[in-house]
Enzyme design. Structure first.
Site, PDB file in Angstrom:
ATOM      1  CE  LYS A  34      -2.205   1.595   3.754  1.00  0.00           C
ATOM      2  NZ  LYS A  34      -1.957   3.071   3.792  1.00  0.00           N
ATOM      3  CG  ASP A  61      -4.825   4.341   1.554  1.00  0.00           C
ATOM      4  OD1 ASP A  61      -6.000   4.703   1.344  1.00  0.00           O
ATOM      5  OD2 ASP A  61      -4.305   4.291   2.682  1.00  0.00           O
ATOM      6  CE  LYS A  63      -7.750   6.435   4.039  1.00  0.00           C
ATOM      7  NZ  LYS A  63      -6.297   6.223   3.860  1.00  0.00           N
ATOM      8  CG  ASP A  66     -12.276  17.444  -5.384  1.00  0.00           C
ATOM      9  OD1 ASP A  66     -13.167  18.274  -5.699  1.00  0.00           O
ATOM     10  OD2 ASP A  66     -11.094  17.767  -5.172  1.00  0.00           O
ATOM     11  CB  THR A 120      -9.530   1.835  11.543  1.00  0.00           C
ATOM     12  OG1 THR A 120      -8.288   2.181  10.907  1.00  0.00           O
ATOM     13  CG2 THR A 120     -10.343   0.955  10.620  1.00  0.00           C
ATOM     14  NE  ARG A 210       2.364   2.583  12.683  1.00  0.00           N
ATOM     15  CZ  ARG A 210       1.614   3.579  13.137  1.00  0.00           C
ATOM     16  NH1 ARG A 210       2.171   4.544  13.865  1.00  0.00           N
ATOM     17  NH2 ARG A 210       0.330   3.634  12.872  1.00  0.00           N
TER      18      ARG A 210
END
Length: 231
Positions: A34, A61, A63, A66, A120, A210
């Site tokens: 990603k 990614d 997002k 608009d 999230t 991570r």
């Protein structure tokens, strides 16, 4: 694909060199990658091409959120970069979602088009502070309905919400951030489950950053998660 869910490794880096070093350590048959806003803004399309040259499939990614024409052009630009998946904010509304879906309809091999429901990192308190009156589960359900009725492939949601999404839209592809192995830090996520728990609830793609990217041996960490999924 692997067992039941596939792992998407989030490349949360500030340079192409760091991202490529990590990508070279990961088996592209065992994960997807990603690329988010920060990394793409710094490095641009050349990074996507470099990752593809290493055999990796990329989830872009960004997002998009608009006016419909702008989002339609953006998802077309992503498709022209041969990304594997691209996403838009479902809260942009039905017209925007439908425009995005139409923009990709003519592609022979188009990317998966996914609608982001509720981030999230949000819990009920932070969500309500924005002025929304629905509960988090109600808002996820509402945005999922808008997304699927507009012709998209699925949604980004918390693993806690996957079962409800699948119950209403079993064909929906579910992409779940907020996934942390039991041995990893929660970091800045609020609505989380372990990879195995998310898999058992029906998540199709687990976004994990991570716990893999900061590990001393990223491929070993990836394999540890894969083994947990297979137990």
């Amino acid at each position: 694909m692997m067992q039941k869910s596939s792992i998407i490794v989030a490349l949360d880096y500030d340079s192409a060199d760091k991202a490529l070093v990590l990508a070279e350590q990961l088996n592209p048959q065992q994960c997807l990658l990603k690329v988010g806003k920060s990394l793409f803004t710094r490095c641009g399309p050349s990074l996507l091409r470099a990752l593809a040259d290493l055999g990796h499939r990329v989830f872009l990614d960004l997002k998009y959120h608009d006016i419909p024409a702008t989002v339609a052009g953006a998802v077309q630009a992503a498709a022209d970069l041969n990304v594997w998946m691209v996403n838009v904010h479902a809260s942009g509304g039905s017209q925007m979602l439908e425009a995005a879906a139409r923009a990709l309809a003519g592609y022979h091999q188009r990317p998966l088009l996914i609608g982001v429901t509720v981030l999230t990192s949000m819990n009920q308190q932070t969500y309500q502070s924005l002025g929304f009156v629905r509960s988090l589960p109600e808002q996820v359900a509402h945005l999922t309905r808008l997304t699927m009725e507009a012709g998209l492939d699925g949604v980004v949601c918390s693993p806690l919400e996957v079962q409800a999404v699948k119950a209403r839209f079993p064909q929906a592809v579910t992409v779940t951030p907020g996934v942390r192995p039991y041995w990893a830090s929660q970091d800045d996520q609020s609505r989380i489950l372990t990879p195995k728990q998310a898999c058992e609830r029906g998540s199709d793609f687990l976004v994990i950053g991570r716990p893999i990217t900061t590990a001393a041996e990223p491929q070993t960490a990836l394999l540890k998660i894969i083994e947990e999924l297979g137990e």
